[in-house]
Design a protein around this motif. Sequence first.
Motif, PDB file in Angstrom:
ATOM      1  N   PHE A 138       0.808  -1.510   0.105  1.00  0.00           N
ATOM      2  CA  PHE A 138      -0.045  -0.029  -0.075  1.00  0.00           C
ATOM      3  C   PHE A 138       0.863   1.039   0.018  1.00  0.00           C
ATOM      4  O   PHE A 138       1.587   1.693   0.976  1.00  0.00           O
ATOM      5  CB  PHE A 138      -0.783  -0.510   1.487  1.00  0.00           C
ATOM      6  CG  PHE A 138      -1.887  -0.687   0.973  1.00  0.00           C
ATOM      7  CD1 PHE A 138      -1.755  -1.767   0.226  1.00  0.00           C
ATOM      8  CD2 PHE A 138      -3.753  -0.176   1.298  1.00  0.00           C
ATOM      9  CE1 PHE A 138      -3.377  -3.007   0.358  1.00  0.00           C
ATOM     10  CE2 PHE A 138      -4.441  -1.144   1.515  1.00  0.00           C
ATOM     11  CZ  PHE A 138      -4.395  -2.233   1.013  1.00  0.00           C
ATOM     12  N   PRO A 139       0.769   1.899  -1.071  1.00  0.00           N
ATOM     13  CA  PRO A 139       1.138   3.332  -0.861  1.00  0.00           C
ATOM     14  C   PRO A 139       0.737   4.317   0.273  1.00  0.00           C
ATOM     15  O   PRO A 139      -0.386   4.093   0.548  1.00  0.00           O
ATOM     16  CB  PRO A 139       1.179   4.361  -2.334  1.00  0.00           C
ATOM     17  CG  PRO A 139       0.279   3.528  -2.447  1.00  0.00           C
ATOM     18  CD  PRO A 139      -0.172   2.164  -2.197  1.00  0.00           C
ATOM     19  N   LEU A 140       1.943   5.075   0.934  1.00  0.00           N
ATOM     20  CA  LEU A 140       1.270   5.527   1.553  1.00  0.00           C
ATOM     21  C   LEU A 140       0.288   6.712   1.556  1.00  0.00           C
ATOM     22  O   LEU A 140      -0.672   7.121   2.499  1.00  0.00           O
ATOM     23  CB  LEU A 140       2.444   7.228   2.572  1.00  0.00           C
ATOM     24  CG  LEU A 140       2.727   7.623   3.405  1.00  0.00           C
ATOM     25  CD1 LEU A 140       2.489   7.508   4.826  1.00  0.00           C
ATOM     26  CD2 LEU A 140       3.188   8.532   3.643  1.00  0.00           C
ATOM     27  N   PRO A 141      -0.485   6.847   0.729  1.00  0.00           N
ATOM     28  CA  PRO A 141      -1.956   7.727   1.224  1.00  0.00           C
ATOM     29  C   PRO A 141      -2.716   6.614   1.278  1.00  0.00           C
ATOM     30  O   PRO A 141      -3.834   7.304   1.841  1.00  0.00           O
ATOM     31  CB  PRO A 141      -2.058   8.344  -0.655  1.00  0.00           C
ATOM     32  CG  PRO A 141      -0.188   8.612  -0.957  1.00  0.00           C
ATOM     33  CD  PRO A 141      -0.197   7.043  -0.358  1.00  0.00           C
ATOM     34  N   LEU A 142      -2.782   5.759  -0.015  1.00  0.00           N
ATOM     35  CA  LEU A 142      -3.551   4.316   0.884  1.00  0.00           C
ATOM     36  C   LEU A 142      -3.771   4.523   2.022  1.00  0.00           C
ATOM     37  O   LEU A 142      -4.363   4.062   3.237  1.00  0.00           O
ATOM     38  CB  LEU A 142      -3.404   3.524  -0.507  1.00  0.00           C
ATOM     39  CG  LEU A 142      -4.614   1.905  -0.582  1.00  0.00           C
ATOM     40  CD1 LEU A 142      -6.143   3.145  -0.095  1.00  0.00           C
ATOM     41  CD2 LEU A 142      -4.454   1.673  -1.232  1.00  0.00           C
ATOM     42  N   ILE A 157       3.084  -3.136   7.841  1.00  0.00           N
ATOM     43  CA  ILE A 157       3.183  -2.810   6.420  1.00  0.00           C
ATOM     44  C   ILE A 157       3.654  -4.022   5.959  1.00  0.00           C
ATOM     45  O   ILE A 157       4.978  -4.014   6.469  1.00  0.00           O
ATOM     46  CB  ILE A 157       2.967  -1.217   5.995  1.00  0.00           C
ATOM     47  CG1 ILE A 157       2.886  -1.938   4.394  1.00  0.00           C
ATOM     48  CG2 ILE A 157       3.666  -1.182   6.349  1.00  0.00           C
ATOM     49  CD1 ILE A 157       2.443  -0.100   4.281  1.00  0.00           C
ATOM     50  N   GLN A 158       3.732  -4.590   4.899  1.00  0.00           N
ATOM     51  CA  GLN A 158       4.985  -5.309   4.274  1.00  0.00           C
ATOM     52  C   GLN A 158       5.324  -4.184   2.491  1.00  0.00           C
ATOM     53  O   GLN A 158       3.954  -4.448   2.063  1.00  0.00           O
ATOM     54  CB  GLN A 158       4.438  -6.738   3.639  1.00  0.00           C
ATOM     55  CG  GLN A 158       5.266  -6.865   3.485  1.00  0.00           C
ATOM     56  CD  GLN A 158       5.299  -9.397   3.656  1.00  0.00           C
ATOM     57  OE1 GLN A 158       5.611 -10.190   2.294  1.00  0.00           O
ATOM     58  NE2 GLN A 158       4.441  -9.462   4.647  1.00  0.00           N
ATOM     59  N   VAL A 159       6.386  -4.312   2.595  1.00  0.00           N
ATOM     60  CA  VAL A 159       6.599  -4.034   1.290  1.00  0.00           C
ATOM     61  C   VAL A 159       8.172  -4.308   0.995  1.00  0.00           C
ATOM     62  O   VAL A 159       8.713  -4.293   1.629  1.00  0.00           O
ATOM     63  CB  VAL A 159       6.692  -2.110   1.190  1.00  0.00           C
ATOM     64  CG1 VAL A 159       5.257  -1.571   1.747  1.00  0.00           C
ATOM     65  CG2 VAL A 159       7.345  -1.439   2.659  1.00  0.00           C
ATOM     66  N   GLN A 167      12.497   3.148   1.624  1.00  0.00           N
ATOM     67  CA  GLN A 167      10.701   3.438   2.393  1.00  0.00           C
ATOM     68  C   GLN A 167      10.912   4.769   3.141  1.00  0.00           C
ATOM     69  O   GLN A 167       9.584   4.295   4.417  1.00  0.00           O
ATOM     70  CB  GLN A 167      10.025   2.589   2.929  1.00  0.00           C
ATOM     71  CG  GLN A 167      10.144   1.071   1.687  1.00  0.00           C
ATOM     72  CD  GLN A 167       9.360   1.437   0.697  1.00  0.00           C
ATOM     73  OE1 GLN A 167       8.194   2.364   0.680  1.00  0.00           O
ATOM     74  NE2 GLN A 167       8.795   0.590   0.343  1.00  0.00           N
ATOM     75  N   ASP A 168      11.328   5.389   3.153  1.00  0.00           N
ATOM     76  CA  ASP A 168      12.015   6.613   4.357  1.00  0.00           C
ATOM     77  C   ASP A 168      10.026   7.321   4.642  1.00  0.00           C
ATOM     78  O   ASP A 168      10.223   7.472   5.894  1.00  0.00           O
ATOM     79  CB  ASP A 168      12.468   7.548   3.739  1.00  0.00           C
ATOM     80  CG  ASP A 168      13.789   6.986   4.555  1.00  0.00           C
ATOM     81  OD1 ASP A 168      14.358   6.243   5.175  1.00  0.00           O
ATOM     82  OD2 ASP A 168      14.759   8.756   4.043  1.00  0.00           O
ATOM     83  N   PRO A 169       9.653   8.120   4.005  1.00  0.00           N
ATOM     84  CA  PRO A 169       8.303   8.239   4.558  1.00  0.00           C
ATOM     85  C   PRO A 169       7.226   7.162   5.298  1.00  0.00           C
ATOM     86  O   PRO A 169       6.954   7.557   5.731  1.00  0.00           O
ATOM     87  CB  PRO A 169       7.682   8.972   3.093  1.00  0.00           C
ATOM     88  CG  PRO A 169       9.037   9.030   1.986  1.00  0.00           C
ATOM     89  CD  PRO A 169       9.517   7.836   2.807  1.00  0.00           C
ATOM     90  N   LEU A 170       7.654   6.286   4.449  1.00  0.00           N
ATOM     91  CA  LEU A 170       6.501   4.972   4.505  1.00  0.00           C
ATOM     92  C   LEU A 170       6.745   4.595   6.543  1.00  0.00           C
ATOM     93  O   LEU A 170       6.180   4.138   7.531  1.00  0.00           O
ATOM     94  CB  LEU A 170       6.101   3.826   4.207  1.00  0.00           C
ATOM     95  CG  LEU A 170       5.258   3.194   4.204  1.00  0.00           C
ATOM     96  CD1 LEU A 170       3.536   3.294   3.583  1.00  0.00           C
ATOM     97  CD2 LEU A 170       5.497   1.823   2.709  1.00  0.00           C
ATOM     98  N   LEU A 171       8.233   4.868   6.382  1.00  0.00           N
ATOM     99  CA  LEU A 171       8.698   4.248   7.833  1.00  0.00           C
ATOM    100  C   LEU A 171       8.223   5.183   8.849  1.00  0.00           C
ATOM    101  O   LEU A 171       8.427   4.886   9.716  1.00  0.00           O
ATOM    102  CB  LEU A 171      10.215   4.093   7.100  1.00  0.00           C
ATOM    103  CG  LEU A 171      11.064   3.141   8.608  1.00  0.00           C
ATOM    104  CD1 LEU A 171      10.047   1.952   9.324  1.00  0.00           C
ATOM    105  CD2 LEU A 171      12.091   2.631   8.211  1.00  0.00           C
TER     106      LEU A 171
END
Length: 273
Positions: A138-142, A157-159, A167-171
């Motif tokens: 899942f990208p960050l907005p979703l 979340i698994q990416v 993956q800094d923003p997601l992390l």
Amino acid sequence: MQNIVNRHHLNMPKLGLGTWPMLGAECTQAVIQALELGYRHIDTATMYNNEEAVGKALQESGVPREQIHVTTKVWWDKLSPADMRESLQASLTALRSEYVDLFMIHWPAKDWDLAKTIETLVSFKQQGLAKNIGVANFPLPLLRTVVEELHAPLSAIQVEYHVCLSQDPLLEYARLHDLALTAYSPLLRNKVSEIPELQAIAKKHDVLPTQVALKWLLDQPNVAAIPKAASKANQQSNLDALSVRLDADDLALIAGLPKDQRLVNPEFAPQWD
């Protein structure tokens, strides 16, 4: 082995065994072997076609089921409520288990009722069929929509995540909301062994480039990794990565690597940015 523990009652070892693309007897043997070596985190999915092989290993290993964290996932074309329930039940049957420790949506769909899908996912946690729930790819907005607007109690979340993909923003978001981030393809499908900077770090510490790449991930708060390893030697090597010590110079070298090398980008993938 260190675990990721969060407010959603997730208790997941940071190092797990990825099982794709192992099948049948090879997969069963690999899982049994990993459990004998001390692994307690096994990752599978409906689409891997190996849940039955994993289930056989869980039954034959002799390790009590409650001591093993098992993740499985529902494919993106099975995200209607009825299909999701059928998929989970099939997974539980194949895994020979009354519950799964973490049940994830494997990929977002293009045309779906997101609210109903997430409501169904949450119901599995409420019913005890899944101790924890999460999403993959899942990208960050979703992810933000699911957590902040639909208020789903996600645990993880698994990416794709490795030394050559940021993956800094997601992390940052995962840490803010107490989610585990599980890194798949953590060894860049073994291409990490060809990276000169990792070779240099490995030589300095008398370890392998794969161990350097793994330890870089496992040293990060909230991050788990699930390298696939079929042989006993590779499974042990990944376990031994836990004892590697990276210094500031090593981290600086890794920080200088390109961070845009995405390996997994199928036609049904979401818009990543």
